[in-house]
Design an enzyme around this catalytic site. Sequence first.
Site, PDB file in Angstrom:
ATOM      1  N   HIS A   1      -3.202   4.091   7.159  1.00 42.60           N
ATOM      2  CA  HIS A   1      -1.743   4.094   7.082  1.00 42.60           C
ATOM      3  C   HIS A   1      -1.110   4.739   8.319  1.00 42.60           C
ATOM      4  O   HIS A   1      -0.015   4.350   8.722  1.00 42.60           O
ATOM      5  CB  HIS A   1      -1.266   4.841   5.828  1.00 42.60           C
ATOM      6  CG  HIS A   1      -1.204   3.963   4.615  1.00 42.60           C
ATOM      7  ND1 HIS A   1      -2.280   3.783   3.779  1.00 42.60           N
ATOM      8  CD2 HIS A   1      -0.205   3.206   4.101  1.00 42.60           C
ATOM      9  CE1 HIS A   1      -1.930   2.964   2.788  1.00 42.60           C
ATOM     10  NE2 HIS A   1      -0.682   2.591   2.966  1.00 42.60           N
TER      11      HIS A   1
ATOM     12  N   ASN B   1       0.133  -2.811  -4.890  1.00 42.23           N
ATOM     13  CA  ASN B   1      -0.651  -3.120  -3.690  1.00 42.23           C
ATOM     14  C   ASN B   1      -2.065  -3.558  -4.064  1.00 42.23           C
ATOM     15  O   ASN B   1      -3.066  -3.080  -3.509  1.00 42.23           O
ATOM     16  CB  ASN B   1      -0.692  -1.917  -2.749  1.00 42.23           C
ATOM     17  CG  ASN B   1      -0.910  -2.327  -1.299  1.00 42.23           C
ATOM     18  OD1 ASN B   1      -1.008  -3.504  -0.981  1.00 42.23           O
ATOM     19  ND2 ASN B   1      -1.005  -1.351  -0.413  1.00 42.23           N
TER      20      ASN B   1
END
Length: 506
Positions: free
Chosen positions: A395, A359
């Site tokens: 998130h 990521n």
Amino acid sequence: CGVLVAKGSAPSRSTMGVALGLMAAAEQVTAAEAGLQGALHPSTGDWSLEAAAAHLGTSQDALKLFISIVLGYPFALFHRQFLYGKQPHMIHLYNTALGLWMAYFNFGFQMFHSLACVLFQFLVLRLIGRTITGVATTFIFQMIYLLAGYYYTATDQYDIKWTMPHCVLTLKLIGLSLDYYDGGKDKAQLSKEQELHMLPKELSLAEVSGFAYFYGAFLVGPQFAMSSYLQMAKGELTDQPGHRPNSVTPALKRLLLGMFYVMVYMLGKPYFPDDYFLTSEFANRSLGYRCLFICLWGKVTLIKYVTCWLVAEGVCILTTLGYNGTDDRGEPQWDACTNIKVFLFETTPYFKGTIAAFNIQTNLWAARHIFKRLKFLGSKMVSQGLTLLFLAIWHGLHSGYFMCFFMEFVIVYHENQVLQLIEDSPLLNRLTSRPELTPVLYVLQQSFHWLFMGYALVPFCLFAWDKWVQVYKSVYFVGHVIFFSQILLMPSYRKLLVPKKHLKHQ
């Protein structure tokens, strides 16, 4: 909102009201979705998707998502063949139209959520401008909207819904606001990185929407700066100026590698399902088996992210957004949108190595817009902790996200301590430098590394407190015990293994 801020009202309260009001309107619009979508999508199409998804052992939503990402290739080839070098506004409209279609194809009329946030962001840039109030308004509104979406759509399992691409969009729009704010500063006040990405000119609605809805990164990323997007739209990102870029071959390489990982994931995931953790069969297995399952499960689970990022990166390369200049030999580099360094990801025995390989663009975004802007705090550890806290909140609201990022912080802190101990201790330095021990140490370190990568990933994937605590109880919280005890014992290790002269010097 601009009027309220101009009159001195608190931006947080007014922005919160606007965010929640738009959220409520979106939910009302969604109520009519089922009937209209049934008319626009024949039942035969739905059945074919359902049949294909069932045959592949996945959900219809996941299949739609993957189809959308792969369709980026013909879209990007059309861009390269017919739009490259054309007027930028044509490219902005093309990107916007395809991004909106992807949003509708995957989420129906819930595409309104992204549209509302993009339009709101454009109004903030125009009405509030390059001010700290504009940055604060953006941050508060976009984060509240995202978190409200998490709250109203939350379930106890992983679902593909509109909040998935919206979290990508949220970072884009916050980053856009910060780069726009930097464009109003004197260059002497900016770092080299900020100067590279600042936006000195006023942005049009076509530019903002094209950036937000760019089809190669709308659903799963990667993150990229508006400055890079504008260069791509103008045809400035190319390995041969004045001609179409040689981007097809490097793009197809990423696609083929992504497809390879698709096959690995499809073959491996049925043997390592998430819900197996909560079965009596798992609980009755030996401790060694449970730890081995966590290790292998973690490795397989991460492959789904690797797959999506590789395929999406190829689309970015085709459009030249992935162009990153040339290397020392003059060879073109196409890694500007790389989100996964495959070789490093597969071979590194270090936790920091996996984080550095995984990521990547989101980590770079967090470093540039959060970590480095907290420099005024005077502590790297505090800045790192606050950055990880932001990422956990971004998130979602589940406790599992917070535990995952907390464990990441603890594990990396412990790893840094161990590496420093080995460097400072002559005995450990000699042992770890012996060639005959290198393969053995690598296997042991890699096994330890992937066991506790999986261990930290458990709460991230199981979300709910009762679920991930149940798994941690089944292995006696082994990760917490090991890392916390070793951090507490580290001063004793240093007294024992590091020469006193070195300790005194430190």
